[in-house]
Design a protein around this motif. Structure first.
Motif, PDB file in Angstrom:
ATOM      1  N   LYS A 172       0.772  -1.304  -0.099  1.00 22.43           N
ATOM      2  CA  LYS A 172       0.080  -0.074   0.070  1.00 22.43           C
ATOM      3  C   LYS A 172       0.880   1.214  -0.181  1.00 22.43           C
ATOM      4  O   LYS A 172       0.689   2.373  -0.874  1.00 22.43           O
ATOM      5  CB  LYS A 172      -0.874  -0.181   1.092  1.00 22.43           C
ATOM      6  CG  LYS A 172      -2.058  -0.919   1.092  1.00 22.43           C
ATOM      7  CD  LYS A 172      -2.959  -1.147   2.590  1.00 22.43           C
ATOM      8  CE  LYS A 172      -3.871  -2.257   2.470  1.00 22.43           C
ATOM      9  NZ  LYS A 172      -4.497  -2.192   3.711  1.00 22.43           N
ATOM     10  N   HIS A 173       1.885   1.286   0.654  1.00 23.99           N
ATOM     11  CA  HIS A 173       2.664   2.254   0.685  1.00 23.99           C
ATOM     12  C   HIS A 173       3.745   2.426  -0.403  1.00 23.99           C
ATOM     13  O   HIS A 173       3.912   3.730  -1.096  1.00 23.99           O
ATOM     14  CB  HIS A 173       3.715   2.295   2.050  1.00 23.99           C
ATOM     15  CG  HIS A 173       2.948   2.238   3.352  1.00 23.99           C
ATOM     16  ND1 HIS A 173       2.330   3.391   3.906  1.00 23.99           N
ATOM     17  CD2 HIS A 173       2.937   1.429   4.057  1.00 23.99           C
ATOM     18  CE1 HIS A 173       1.818   3.088   4.895  1.00 23.99           C
ATOM     19  NE2 HIS A 173       2.026   2.025   5.343  1.00 23.99           N
ATOM     20  N   TYR A 174       3.954   1.358  -0.939  1.00 23.46           N
ATOM     21  CA  TYR A 174       4.775   1.330  -2.279  1.00 23.46           C
ATOM     22  C   TYR A 174       3.948   1.911  -3.471  1.00 23.46           C
ATOM     23  O   TYR A 174       4.504   2.887  -4.241  1.00 23.46           O
ATOM     24  CB  TYR A 174       5.323   0.142  -2.521  1.00 23.46           C
ATOM     25  CG  TYR A 174       6.596  -0.302  -1.529  1.00 23.46           C
ATOM     26  CD1 TYR A 174       7.466   0.596  -1.560  1.00 23.46           C
ATOM     27  CD2 TYR A 174       6.655  -1.487  -0.950  1.00 23.46           C
ATOM     28  CE1 TYR A 174       8.757   0.131  -0.774  1.00 23.46           C
ATOM     29  CE2 TYR A 174       7.853  -1.950  -0.304  1.00 23.46           C
ATOM     30  CZ  TYR A 174       8.763  -0.901  -0.027  1.00 23.46           C
ATOM     31  OH  TYR A 174       9.741  -1.233   0.529  1.00 23.46           O
ATOM     32  N   ASP A 175       2.628   1.534  -3.415  1.00 19.44           N
ATOM     33  CA  ASP A 175       1.737   2.010  -4.279  1.00 19.44           C
ATOM     34  C   ASP A 175       1.869   3.492  -4.271  1.00 19.44           C
ATOM     35  O   ASP A 175       1.546   4.087  -5.364  1.00 19.44           O
ATOM     36  CB  ASP A 175       0.345   1.241  -4.208  1.00 19.44           C
ATOM     37  CG  ASP A 175       0.304  -0.102  -4.569  1.00 19.44           C
ATOM     38  OD1 ASP A 175       1.200  -0.450  -5.345  1.00 19.44           O
ATOM     39  OD2 ASP A 175      -0.590  -0.693  -4.277  1.00 19.44           O
ATOM     40  N   LYS A 176       1.434   4.109  -3.181  1.00 17.82           N
ATOM     41  CA  LYS A 176       1.285   5.757  -3.121  1.00 17.82           C
ATOM     42  C   LYS A 176       2.718   6.236  -3.424  1.00 17.82           C
ATOM     43  O   LYS A 176       2.769   7.446  -3.865  1.00 17.82           O
ATOM     44  CB  LYS A 176       1.000   5.951  -1.672  1.00 17.82           C
ATOM     45  CG  LYS A 176      -0.391   5.679  -1.064  1.00 17.82           C
ATOM     46  CD  LYS A 176      -0.606   5.985   0.217  1.00 17.82           C
ATOM     47  CE  LYS A 176      -2.120   5.208   0.917  1.00 17.82           C
ATOM     48  NZ  LYS A 176      -2.299   5.665   2.218  1.00 17.82           N
ATOM     49  N   ALA A 177       3.700   5.864  -2.960  1.00 23.07           N
ATOM     50  CA  ALA A 177       5.212   6.108  -3.707  1.00 23.07           C
ATOM     51  C   ALA A 177       5.151   6.311  -5.215  1.00 23.07           C
ATOM     52  O   ALA A 177       5.814   7.020  -5.850  1.00 23.07           O
ATOM     53  CB  ALA A 177       6.435   5.426  -2.941  1.00 23.07           C
ATOM     54  N   ALA A 178       4.782   5.105  -5.754  1.00 20.29           N
ATOM     55  CA  ALA A 178       4.680   4.799  -7.402  1.00 20.29           C
ATOM     56  C   ALA A 178       3.979   6.032  -7.731  1.00 20.29           C
ATOM     57  O   ALA A 178       4.208   6.544  -9.041  1.00 20.29           O
ATOM     58  CB  ALA A 178       4.395   3.441  -7.521  1.00 20.29           C
ATOM     59  N   ASP A 179       2.972   6.305  -7.171  1.00 15.05           N
ATOM     60  CA  ASP A 179       1.786   7.549  -7.716  1.00 15.05           C
ATOM     61  C   ASP A 179       2.760   8.838  -7.944  1.00 15.05           C
ATOM     62  O   ASP A 179       2.376   9.565  -9.133  1.00 15.05           O
ATOM     63  CB  ASP A 179       0.927   7.657  -7.103  1.00 15.05           C
ATOM     64  CG  ASP A 179      -0.504   6.520  -6.886  1.00 15.05           C
ATOM     65  OD1 ASP A 179      -0.191   5.571  -7.729  1.00 15.05           O
ATOM     66  OD2 ASP A 179      -1.031   6.515  -5.837  1.00 15.05           O
ATOM     67  N   ILE A 180       3.811   8.827  -7.208  1.00 18.59           N
ATOM     68  CA  ILE A 180       4.429  10.040  -7.593  1.00 18.59           C
ATOM     69  C   ILE A 180       5.555   9.770  -8.229  1.00 18.59           C
ATOM     70  O   ILE A 180       5.916  10.506  -9.221  1.00 18.59           O
ATOM     71  CB  ILE A 180       4.721  10.593  -5.957  1.00 18.59           C
ATOM     72  CG1 ILE A 180       3.648  11.008  -5.233  1.00 18.59           C
ATOM     73  CG2 ILE A 180       5.870  12.044  -6.158  1.00 18.59           C
ATOM     74  CD1 ILE A 180       3.978  11.368  -3.761  1.00 18.59           C
ATOM     75  N   LEU A 181       6.452   8.919  -7.863  1.00 17.76           N
ATOM     76  CA  LEU A 181       7.853   8.537  -8.566  1.00 17.76           C
ATOM     77  C   LEU A 181       7.483   8.225 -10.118  1.00 17.76           C
ATOM     78  O   LEU A 181       8.391   8.663 -10.850  1.00 17.76           O
ATOM     79  CB  LEU A 181       8.547   7.317  -7.981  1.00 17.76           C
ATOM     80  CG  LEU A 181       9.032   7.521  -6.476  1.00 17.76           C
ATOM     81  CD1 LEU A 181       9.388   6.199  -5.854  1.00 17.76           C
ATOM     82  CD2 LEU A 181      10.151   8.552  -6.592  1.00 17.76           C
ATOM     83  N   LEU A 182       6.658   7.504 -10.544  1.00 17.41           N
ATOM     84  CA  LEU A 182       6.289   7.270 -11.882  1.00 17.41           C
ATOM     85  C   LEU A 182       5.560   8.378 -12.598  1.00 17.41           C
ATOM     86  O   LEU A 182       5.586   8.375 -13.744  1.00 17.41           O
ATOM     87  CB  LEU A 182       5.504   5.953 -12.126  1.00 17.41           C
ATOM     88  CG  LEU A 182       6.082   4.718 -11.417  1.00 17.41           C
ATOM     89  CD1 LEU A 182       5.175   3.702 -11.513  1.00 17.41           C
ATOM     90  CD2 LEU A 182       7.358   4.578 -11.973  1.00 17.41           C
ATOM     91  N   LYS A 183       5.437   9.527 -12.060  1.00 17.78           N
ATOM     92  CA  LYS A 183       4.991  10.840 -12.568  1.00 17.78           C
ATOM     93  C   LYS A 183       6.321  11.686 -12.658  1.00 17.78           C
ATOM     94  O   LYS A 183       6.508  12.556 -13.677  1.00 17.78           O
ATOM     95  CB  LYS A 183       3.786  11.428 -12.213  1.00 17.78           C
ATOM     96  CG  LYS A 183       2.645  10.640 -12.367  1.00 17.78           C
ATOM     97  CD  LYS A 183       1.366  11.375 -11.585  1.00 17.78           C
ATOM     98  CE  LYS A 183       0.085  10.555 -12.011  1.00 17.78           C
ATOM     99  NZ  LYS A 183       0.002   9.645 -11.315  1.00 17.78           N
TER     100      LYS A 183
END
Length: 503
Positions: free
Chosen positions: A453-464
């Protein structure tokens, strides 16, 4: 005089038997680069880890199935709150200088990782608040907060234990003559030429070590490395180019082994590390997205790697349980890339792309240069000697750097040190407080679903934001003379000498 003749004959027979019975075996391994410093606290290259696998045992190791198992440790136990790790050490282990490998040495090595100037291990074990020596063979690590990736970190360079006596004597020169508790001890190093290690006769697991000496030879050119293997100048080479597989498989004297990596290959963007970050690519995520969309990852894999590798867009491969499926590998989209550049007001951005001067990166970046040009990018390529490129990147003397990471068992090891604010391998100096908070939260829980869940939230930012543009995941491909037996490939890519035999 008969007794003299008899003695002489006996001596000749003894010499002959010694020559045939205990002939020294030497394994010559061709490396794709020359390692950086051979100090576990300061080192940062994959190729250095290949050498360390012979020199420096760790508290823990991994199996080919990527399970963490004790090595210098014999057992471990977590406290109920996850804030104390008690490690029981293997008894009877000594360093190459004869000093005992005990709890005091473990405390010294871990504290060195945490405090030594320039340490690249600090962020991996930063939650360790204090270390208690319970007795000679028991050490207790007290954490400021639970740290799920700690065991994985201790299964790599952060878990390498060095001789306190040697490290104190050498200080920042320790890497010139490393003293650890591995199966081989350091003999000599000639930069850009070779590193020689020889079997340590007091190694705790010496029954698994059958080769007397290993000589590591850096040969960056793939074709030269293969030619040396085929001619007998080398016995073993790592990171074989997929394009060389056909000729190797056609040679009856050679064997091939391979396994998928747990790391990634990508392009690190300088977003805030000095004056060289002040350009459209470094300052505008729309331009980074356009750059990413200009690259056809599937075609790159086919053209350069004969389809052997795995196209990717994240810090873990698509098959990993920690891969965020809501962000699949993007398809090439030149129209969207051009639209983003137009929106950003820079339709023909120019930047320099640095990469290590090996054969494979040269081909990769030439293809990328050509692809990106169709979207409007003007990319200048800068091939640089590997260790020098790392120093330039750390110092912010780059705009973009095509480099990879060999990977860690825990996803934190592929992510935190590269994108967390102030982390030692974050050469682009990217910093986002929300990302930091999510990565720290992922470190503090053990349940994979909660961590995801935390990695998904980080991915929302990092992959943008795209501080790193991820491209593909390699297969570790090895080739060796059939007189070498007992080799077992591991997903971390390291060449473990245990079990290797030279016929």
């Amino acid at each position: 005089m008969a007794w003299l003749r008899t003695t002489a004959i006996a001596a000749l027979l003894l010499a002959a038997s010694a020559g045939t019975g205990i002939a020294e075996t030497t394994l010559r391994i061709g490396l794709a680069e020359d390692p950086d410093i051979l100090d576990p606290t300061l080192a940062r290259t994959f190729v250095g880890r290949v050498v360390f696998a012979s020199l420096c045992d760790k508290l823990f190791d991994i199996t080919p199935e990527v399970k963490i198992v004790p090595q210098l440790a014999s057992a471990y136990k977590w406290s109920d709150d996850g804030k104390t790790l008690t490690i029981t050490l293997r008894q009877g282990v000594v360093f190459h200088d004869g000093e005992p490998m005990n709890a005091a040495a473990v405390k010294y090595s871990l504290e060195r990782h945490l405090t030594f100037p320039g340490s690249t291990r600090k962020s991996e074990i930063s939650s360790i608040q204090s270390i208690d020596v319970v007795d000679d063979h028991t050490v207790k690590l007290n954490l400021s907060a639970p740290l799920s990736p700690l065991l994985a970190a201790l299964a790599d360079r952060a878990g390498m234990i060095v001789s306190p006596k040697a490290a104190e004597a050498e200080k920042d020169k320790f890497g010139n003559h490393p003293v650890c508790a591995g199966p081989y001890k350091f003999v000599e190093r000639v930069a850009q030429d070779h590193i020689t290690v020889e079997k340590f006769d007091k190694y705790w697991d010496k029954d698994k070590i059958h080769i007397d000496k290993i000589v590591f030879q850096p040969i960056p050119d793939n074709s030269v490395r293969v030619a040396n293997l085929r001619s007998g100048g080398l016995d073993f080479i790592e990171r074989v180019a997929p394009t060389d597989l056909a000729q190797i498989r056609g040679d009856g004297n050679l064997a091939v082994a391979s396994i998928g990596e747990i790391g990634y290959q990508g392009i690190t963007i300088n977003t805030d590390n000095g004056p060289m970050s002040k350009n459209p690519l470094g300052q505008d995520p729309r331009i980074r997205e356009a750059f990413s969309l200009s690259i056809d990852r599937q075609a790159l894999n086919q053209v350069v790697f004969n389809g052997e590798y795995i196209p990717g867009n994240q810090w873990v491969p698509p098959g990993s349980p920690y891969y965020d499926k809501s962000y699949p590998v993007p398809k090439r989209d030149i129209a969207k890339a051009k639209a983003l550049l137009k929106e950003a007001g820079v339709e023909h951005p120019s930047f320099t792309l640095m990469f290590p001067n090996n054969t494979e990166p040269q081909q990769v970046n030439q293809v990328i240069q050509s692809m990106a040009a169709e979207a409007g990018f003007d990319i200048k390529l800068q091939a640089t000697e590997f260790a020098s490129s790392l120093k330039l990147s750390t110092a912010g003397q780059m705009q973009a750097y095509q480099i990879g990471w060999s990977g860690r068992v825990d996803p934190d090891g592929n992510l935190y040190s590269f994108v967390a604010c102030g982390a030692p391998l974050n050469d682009g100096h990217y910093c986002n407080q929300t990302v930091d908070a999510e990565l720290k939260a992922a470190r503090s829980v053990a349940d994979p679903a909660e961590r995801m869940k935390h990695y998904d939230k980080a991915a929302d930012i990092l992959l943008k934001d795209l501080p790193i543009i991820y491209l593909y995941h390699r297969k570790w491909i090895y080739a060796f003379n059939k007189k070498v037996t007992g080799f077992q490939p591991y997903p971390d890519g390291l060449i473990r000498p245990q079990g290797l035999v030279m016929k």
